[in-house]
Design a protein around this motif. Structure first.
Motif, mmCIF file in Angstrom:
data_model
loop_
_atom_site.group_PDB
_atom_site.id
_atom_site.type_symbol
_atom_site.label_atom_id
_atom_site.label_comp_id
_atom_site.label_asym_id
_atom_site.label_seq_id
_atom_site.Cartn_x
_atom_site.Cartn_y
_atom_site.Cartn_z
ATOM 1 N N LYS A 181 1.014 -1.164 0.080
ATOM 2 C CA LYS A 181 0.076 0.271 0.134
ATOM 3 C C LYS A 181 0.917 1.472 0.155
ATOM 4 O O LYS A 181 0.467 2.294 -0.630
ATOM 5 C CB LYS A 181 -0.831 -0.051 1.193
ATOM 6 C CG LYS A 181 -1.954 -0.848 1.197
ATOM 7 C CD LYS A 181 -2.936 -0.668 2.362
ATOM 8 C CE LYS A 181 -2.474 -1.569 3.566
ATOM 9 N NZ LYS A 181 -3.604 -1.658 4.702
ATOM 10 N N LEU A 182 2.014 1.137 0.740
ATOM 11 C CA LEU A 182 3.007 2.353 0.705
ATOM 12 C C LEU A 182 3.644 2.516 -0.617
ATOM 13 O O LEU A 182 3.767 3.650 -1.076
ATOM 14 C CB LEU A 182 3.910 2.221 1.870
ATOM 15 C CG LEU A 182 3.272 2.222 3.281
ATOM 16 C CD1 LEU A 182 4.699 2.093 4.171
ATOM 17 C CD2 LEU A 182 2.984 3.531 3.703
ATOM 18 N N LYS A 183 3.846 1.581 -1.277
ATOM 19 C CA LYS A 183 4.762 1.625 -2.449
ATOM 20 C C LYS A 183 3.551 2.049 -3.573
ATOM 21 O O LYS A 183 4.028 2.758 -4.603
ATOM 22 C CB LYS A 183 5.139 0.368 -3.081
ATOM 23 C CG LYS A 183 6.566 0.018 -2.850
ATOM 24 C CD LYS A 183 7.213 -1.229 -3.364
ATOM 25 C CE LYS A 183 8.664 -1.390 -3.174
ATOM 26 N NZ LYS A 183 8.975 -2.456 -4.029
ATOM 27 N N ALA A 184 2.366 1.847 -3.413
ATOM 28 C CA ALA A 184 1.371 2.062 -4.269
ATOM 29 C C ALA A 184 0.923 3.563 -4.360
ATOM 30 O O ALA A 184 0.433 4.104 -5.200
ATOM 31 C CB ALA A 184 0.106 1.224 -4.052
ATOM 32 N N GLU A 185 1.311 4.446 -3.252
ATOM 33 C CA GLU A 185 1.206 5.657 -2.966
ATOM 34 C C GLU A 185 2.019 6.457 -4.169
ATOM 35 O O GLU A 185 3.089 6.415 -4.116
ATOM 36 C CB GLU A 185 1.307 6.394 -1.483
ATOM 37 C CG GLU A 185 0.390 5.765 -0.676
ATOM 38 C CD GLU A 185 -1.059 6.085 -0.868
ATOM 39 O OE1 GLU A 185 -1.355 7.247 -1.697
ATOM 40 O OE2 GLU A 185 -2.066 5.729 -0.355
ATOM 41 N N GLU A 186 1.176 7.462 -4.994
ATOM 42 C CA GLU A 186 2.051 8.205 -5.732
ATOM 43 C C GLU A 186 3.066 9.106 -5.172
ATOM 44 O O GLU A 186 4.303 9.268 -5.578
ATOM 45 C CB GLU A 186 1.156 8.927 -6.801
ATOM 46 C CG GLU A 186 1.823 9.730 -8.059
ATOM 47 C CD GLU A 186 0.792 10.234 -8.770
ATOM 48 O OE1 GLU A 186 1.392 11.399 -9.510
ATOM 49 O OE2 GLU A 186 -0.106 10.225 -8.922
#
Length: 199
Positions: free
Chosen positions: A187-192
């Protein structure tokens, strides 16, 4: 000395990184035995500035501390960029909240560089990243990562958080709790755009 616009860079590697980043030297203090060795190229590169030299024992008494690699350079500070300018074209930023220890500030800058962070924002309660010890501990990465302080207009935390939100950042904080999300969480990696608060 932030008001006169001067800071001290310590050690040849740190001075070299400051020069590479466009900081202007004022004068140097060098251990005598290094003038023809590790300091030679930097002295030449700095051009027509005063270079003061003495034996190690004299320098230690003069400065009040043991010089790292026998070299100090007084340099002009640059004008700090605005919050908007620092955050332009960034995806990952670090926010230092009231980190007062200069060693910790330097270590966080070095870690941020290793983690490929795009910028660092500091609250007014933080130690100056250009304090001699911060610069040295950072290994000169304070000259490589764009940084600035939250100003009076974007006061931390309320206005600062609002500004980050308007720029599209999701804010997260480091916490030692059982219910926290792991740093490897997808979820953190997915944040732009992610702003990580430390302090």
């Amino acid at each position: 000395e932030p008001k006169p616009g001067i800071f001290i860079a310590e050690s040849p590697k740190v001075i070299e990184r400051a020069l590479d980043a466009g900081y202007e030297p004022i004068s140097m203090l060098v251990e005598h035995r290094h003038i023809e060795t590790q300091a030679k190229g930097l002295i030449t590169r700095c051009g027509d500035i005063p270079v003061y030299a003495a034996e190690y024992e004299v320098l230690t008494k003069l400065t009040g501390f043991a010089l790292t690699r026998g070299m100090l350079c007084a340099m002009h500070r640059k004008k700090l960029p605005s919050l908007t300018d620092v955050c332009k074209n960034t995806n990952r930023i670090v926010i230092l909240e009231n980190v007062m220890n200069p060693t910790n500030v330097g270590a966080i800058f070095r870690s941020a560089a290793a983690l490929n962070m795009d910028a660092i924002l500091l609250t007014k309660g933080c130690s100056d990243p250009l304090y001699r010890r911060s610069v040295r501990v950072s290994m000169g990465t304070v000259f490589q990562i764009p940084w600035t302080y939250f100003d009076k207009k974007t006061k931390w935390p309320v206005q600062g958080m609002e500004s980050l939100s308007e720029m599209g950042y999701k804010t997260v904080a480091m916490a030692l709790r059982n219910d926290s999300v792991e740093i490897r969480d997808p979820k953190l990696k997915a944040e732009e755009k992610l702003a990580i608060i430390l302090g």
